[in-house]
Write an enzyme that holds these catalytic residues in place. Structure first.
Site, PDB file in Angstrom:
ATOM      1  N   LYS A 106       5.179 -12.677 -18.002  1.00  0.00           N
ATOM      2  CA  LYS A 106       4.629 -11.461 -18.641  1.00  0.00           C
ATOM      3  C   LYS A 106       3.227 -11.736 -19.188  1.00  0.00           C
ATOM      4  O   LYS A 106       2.292 -10.969 -18.981  1.00  0.00           O
ATOM      5  CB  LYS A 106       5.547 -11.019 -19.792  1.00  0.00           C
ATOM      6  N   LYS A 113       3.098  -3.612  -7.766  1.00  0.00           N
ATOM      7  CA  LYS A 113       4.505  -3.600  -8.192  1.00  0.00           C
ATOM      8  C   LYS A 113       5.417  -4.123  -7.091  1.00  0.00           C
ATOM      9  O   LYS A 113       6.421  -4.757  -7.381  1.00  0.00           O
ATOM     10  CB  LYS A 113       4.904  -2.159  -8.529  1.00  0.00           C
ATOM     11  N   GLU A 139       0.751 -12.035 -16.290  1.00  0.00           N
ATOM     12  CA  GLU A 139       0.551 -10.778 -15.547  1.00  0.00           C
ATOM     13  C   GLU A 139      -0.250  -9.770 -16.365  1.00  0.00           C
ATOM     14  O   GLU A 139      -1.090  -9.067 -15.834  1.00  0.00           O
ATOM     15  CB  GLU A 139       1.913 -10.115 -15.257  1.00  0.00           C
ATOM     16  N   TRP A 191      -3.613  -1.883  -1.605  1.00  0.00           N
ATOM     17  CA  TRP A 191      -3.625  -3.202  -2.238  1.00  0.00           C
ATOM     18  C   TRP A 191      -4.211  -4.107  -1.178  1.00  0.00           C
ATOM     19  O   TRP A 191      -3.611  -4.296  -0.118  1.00  0.00           O
ATOM     20  CB  TRP A 191      -2.216  -3.636  -2.628  1.00  0.00           C
ATOM     21  N   CYS A 235       0.894  -1.152   0.000  1.00  0.00           N
ATOM     22  CA  CYS A 235       0.000   0.000   0.000  1.00  0.00           C
ATOM     23  C   CYS A 235       0.934   1.203   0.000  1.00  0.00           C
ATOM     24  O   CYS A 235       2.117   1.089   0.287  1.00  0.00           O
ATOM     25  CB  CYS A 235      -0.853   0.051   1.259  1.00  0.00           C
ATOM     26  N   HIS A 285       7.896 -35.060 -21.507  1.00  0.00           N
ATOM     27  CA  HIS A 285       7.643 -35.829 -20.262  1.00  0.00           C
ATOM     28  C   HIS A 285       6.367 -35.348 -19.600  1.00  0.00           C
ATOM     29  O   HIS A 285       6.351 -35.030 -18.419  1.00  0.00           O
ATOM     30  CB  HIS A 285       8.850 -35.666 -19.320  1.00  0.00           C
ATOM     31  N   ARG A 322       2.203   0.653  -5.811  1.00  0.00           N
ATOM     32  CA  ARG A 322       2.183  -0.180  -4.590  1.00  0.00           C
ATOM     33  C   ARG A 322       0.797  -0.753  -4.326  1.00  0.00           C
ATOM     34  O   ARG A 322       0.607  -1.547  -3.405  1.00  0.00           O
ATOM     35  CB  ARG A 322       2.646   0.637  -3.381  1.00  0.00           C
ATOM     36  N   GLU A 367      10.276 -16.201 -17.965  1.00  0.00           N
ATOM     37  CA  GLU A 367       9.986 -14.760 -17.860  1.00  0.00           C
ATOM     38  C   GLU A 367       8.891 -14.347 -18.841  1.00  0.00           C
ATOM     39  O   GLU A 367       7.971 -13.598 -18.490  1.00  0.00           O
ATOM     40  CB  GLU A 367      11.269 -13.958 -18.087  1.00  0.00           C
ATOM     41  N   ASN A 414       0.491   0.938   6.019  1.00  0.00           N
ATOM     42  CA  ASN A 414       0.987  -0.036   5.037  1.00  0.00           C
ATOM     43  C   ASN A 414       1.597  -1.176   5.829  1.00  0.00           C
ATOM     44  O   ASN A 414       2.437  -0.955   6.694  1.00  0.00           O
ATOM     45  CB  ASN A 414       2.033   0.601   4.118  1.00  0.00           C
ATOM     46  N   GLY A 415       1.157  -2.418   5.537  1.00  0.00           N
ATOM     47  CA  GLY A 415       1.715  -3.584   6.236  1.00  0.00           C
ATOM     48  C   GLY A 415       0.585  -4.468   6.727  1.00  0.00           C
ATOM     49  O   GLY A 415      -0.531  -4.408   6.220  1.00  0.00           O
TER      50      GLY A 415
HETATM   51  C1  BG6 Z   1       5.957  -8.692  -7.936  1.00  0.00           C
HETATM   52  C2  BG6 Z   1       5.929  -7.846  -9.191  1.00  0.00           C
HETATM   53  O1  BG6 Z   1       5.007  -8.243  -7.056  1.00  0.00           O
HETATM   54  O2  BG6 Z   1       7.238  -8.631  -7.339  1.00  0.00           O
HETATM   55  C3  BG6 Z   1       6.898  -8.448 -10.160  1.00  0.00           C
HETATM   56  O3  BG6 Z   1       4.621  -7.809  -9.744  1.00  0.00           O
HETATM   57  C4  BG6 Z   1       8.273  -8.466  -9.524  1.00  0.00           C
HETATM   58  O4  BG6 Z   1       6.914  -7.684 -11.362  1.00  0.00           O
HETATM   59  C5  BG6 Z   1       8.269  -9.164  -8.163  1.00  0.00           C
HETATM   60  O5  BG6 Z   1       9.163  -9.154 -10.368  1.00  0.00           O
HETATM   61  C6  BG6 Z   1       9.606  -8.944  -7.434  1.00  0.00           C
HETATM   62  O6  BG6 Z   1       9.709  -7.559  -7.181  1.00  0.00           O
HETATM   63  P1  BG6 Z   1      11.160  -6.928  -6.873  1.00  0.00           P
HETATM   64  O7  BG6 Z   1      10.881  -5.480  -6.649  1.00  0.00           O
HETATM   65  O8  BG6 Z   1      11.691  -7.617  -5.634  1.00  0.00           O
HETATM   66  O9  BG6 Z   1      12.026  -7.188  -8.067  1.00  0.00           O
END
Ligand code: BG6
Length: 573
Positions: free
Chosen positions: A459, A568, A462, A66, A2, A478, A28, A455, A92-93
């Site tokens: 993407k 994020k 997400e 969040w 948050c 397999h 956040r 990766e 936040n937390g």
């Molecule tokens: C997730 C993000 O919450 O945290 C990802 O959505 C990110 O994109 C992952 O790779 C790790 O975050 P960070 O800041 O530790 O690289």
């Protein structure tokens, strides 16, 4: 997870000035937001940060959420207030023992309006302040509350703001005419370059002229002198207007790579040398990371192993299940935000076992950077889109650079490789259109391309909300091959290795649809990569996957920068 902000000033400011700063914390979390000011505005809304009723004030606290405990509703949005409407908090937390605290407060007659853990803070202080001054109430909160919290408290008729920090990040920016408290420094970038960082179990009393910091030592609050940090803001390329931060940040990758290489050879040369020395003097090297950053460490381990350096990597939330950590171990945290709680938790745990800590981060002065013996900044510049793009590519380039410090490997022209892929944007956009209706997409790669397959899959999940699996090409037969039906899209990362071609044939034999990201001519649908250098190919293939994802999501009219359910930086376990 948050974002919280508090502003107190000698001059009037507008409520939407605070909201503009809050907007910078939206990465956040963006489920709901709210604000309260000392001139009577108290507004909360569901959804991402937009605007509020205009209102002139000299004191305000605000929050973007969040959701963890309690659904996404207006009642659960912060700020939360006490029964008598005098005390307001943003948090936040997570307060782990909020149920027990809440039961005690309800028994004393407090009425709760939300399902959140955070609201308990407002009622806790309402109750405590009946019998003791603020410092005493804060001491008791530090003593009884368990979990992580960054809290800002505002009290009607009191011109001070009160802020506490345990676990979740909090910083203070010194303005010309006041002070701003925020989850991270980006909220006040461009408004001041003087910041003060809260450390664990610190409490601050902040007014428009200054602040006093105290540290809770287990029993009482002791005054503490704080250092003022001169913050150097990394320039954030403003260039042609983009439809989304994601495509802007994809296009920033060549410059971000150039900035990183310049920095590693100049400003950060010493840090890189120190990191190399620490790696050489350690018996064991273990990377710790989450999400996209973990995929970068998979490549990092590959590059290091090729240069004769043994290294492991673990997913941060699994650190308790990794036992090879002692005083001769070097832990290297890789984290874009430098605030991921899973990583911070892992670092505390590893430190307790005697390990030394190094880190590669993107956000300067972040918690993880400040926990490190040595830290290198990946210089990607602020990354707003929830999905990591330029930070991943810079992490990979940085890890490859470090590996090359051991074996003198040549540093490829990654910026040029990335530009070549970007020039295929139209071809990739057309390809994306044909994948919009896919239910599942598989990505296969061998060796150093397995992390790239993982990766690209992340993407796709997400951002385009398509189920995707990134896997080792040799593993397809397999089991997963059972899922390949006529037309099932399989993205094959082909760097000329013969084995992967046999996996491609196995898919084709079952009617699967092969899309090749390849440096060798291939019939069929192809995104061409003109390089066989491993770090070039892995970077370029990743960028192809980023563009493919972006255009699928754009075609589906999805939010892209702020995908559902995600944020994020996850600052809870
Ligand atoms: C997730 C993000 O919450 O945290 C990802 O959505 C990110 O994109 C992952 O790779 C790790 O975050 P960070 O800041 O530790 O690289």
């Amino acid at each position: 997870m948050c974002g919280i902000i508090g502003l107190v000033s000698q001059n009037y400011f507008k409520s939407n000035d605070v909201i503009k700063m809050l907007k910078r914390l939206e990465y956040r979390g963006y489920d709901s937001f709210g604000i309260v000011t000392n001139s009577g505005l108290f507004e909360k809304k569901v959804g991402e940060v937009t605007s509020v009723t205009d209102n002139k004030c000299t004191q305000a606290i605000a929050h973007t959420r969040w959701a963890t405990t309690g659904e996404v509703t207006k009642e659960n949005a912060h700020p939360h207030s006490s029964c008598d409407g005098r005390i307001f908090i943003v948090h936040n937390g997570i307060i782990n023992n909020y149920v027990e605290l809440k039961e005690g407060l309800v028994a004393k007659g407090h009425i709760f309006r939300s399902e959140t853990d955070s609201e308990v803070i407002a009622h806790f202080f309402e109750e405590e302040l009946k019998t003791k001054p603020m410092p005493g109430a804060v001491e008791r909160f530090f003593r009884v509350a368990s979990g992580e919290f960054a809290v800002i408290i505002m009290i009607k008729g009191d011109s001070k703001l009160y802020a506490m920090k345990r676990g979740s990040p909090l910083s203070l920016g010194m303005l010309e005419d006041g002070n701003v408290i925020s989850s991270d420094i980006y909220a006040f970038s461009g408004k001041t370059d003087k910041a003060v960082f809260f450390h664990e179990d610190e409490f601050a009393v902040v007014n428009e002229k200054g602040y006093e910091f105290y540290r809770f030592d287990g029993t009482s609050l002791e005054p503490v002198k704080k250092e003022i940090t001169e913050v150097k803001w990394s320039s954030n390329e403003e260039g042609k207007k983009y439809d989304h931060y994601m495509i802007k940040e994809i296009y920033e990758q060549p410059e971000a790579l150039e900035r990183l290489y310049h920095s590693l050879k100049n400003g950060q040369k010493e840090s890189a040398e120190k990191l190399k020395a620490l790696m050489k003097s350690s018996k064991r090297i273990v990377f710790v990371a989450s999400g996209t950053s973990y995929h970068a460490t998979l490549l990092g381990v590959y590059f290091l192993n090729k240069s004769g350096v043994e290294a492991h990597t673990i997913i941060a939330s699994e650190f308790r299940n990794f036992y090879l950590v002692d005083k001769d171990t070097l832990i290297i945290a890789v984290s874009q935000s430098g605030e991921t709680m899973d990583v911070i938790e892992a670092l505390h745990g590893m430190k307790a076992r005697g390990a030394k800590i190094a880190s590669l981060v993107n956000v300067p002065y972040s918690t993880i950077q400040r926990m490190s013996n040595v830290s290198v900044n990946i210089e990607a510049g602020q990354e707003i889109c929830v999905a990591a793009t330029k930070s991943f590519v810079n992490q990979v380039a940085c890890l490859h650079y470090i590996a090359s410090m051991f074996n003198g490997a040549e540093i490829a022209d990654l910026p040029g490789d990335v530009r070549k892929v970007l020039s295929q944007e139209n071809n990739i956009r057309d390809l994306a259109k044909s994948l919009v209706k896919s239910r599942d997409i598989y990505i296969i790669g061998r060796g150093f391309l397995y992390p790239v397959a993982r990766e690209i899959a992340l993407k796709l999940k997400e951002i385009s909300y398509i189920h995707a699996e990134g896997m080792m090409g040799g593993e397809l037969k397999h089991g997963t091959l059972a899922l390949i039906e006529k037309g099932t899209p399989v993205i094959a990362l082909i760097n000329g290795r013969s084995e992967i071609v046999s996996n491609v044939m196995e898919v084709k034999a079952r009617g699967g649809r092969i899309i090749a990201i390849s440096n060798s001519g291939m019939a069929g649908e192809l995104i061409r990569i003109d390089s066989d250098d491993e770090v070039s190919f892995s970077t370029a293939a990743t960028v192809a996957g980023q563009l493919l994802t972006y255009y699928i999501a754009k075609e589906k009219n999805l939010p892209i920068d702020k995908p559902r359910n995600l944020s994020k930086t996850i600052t809870v376990k």
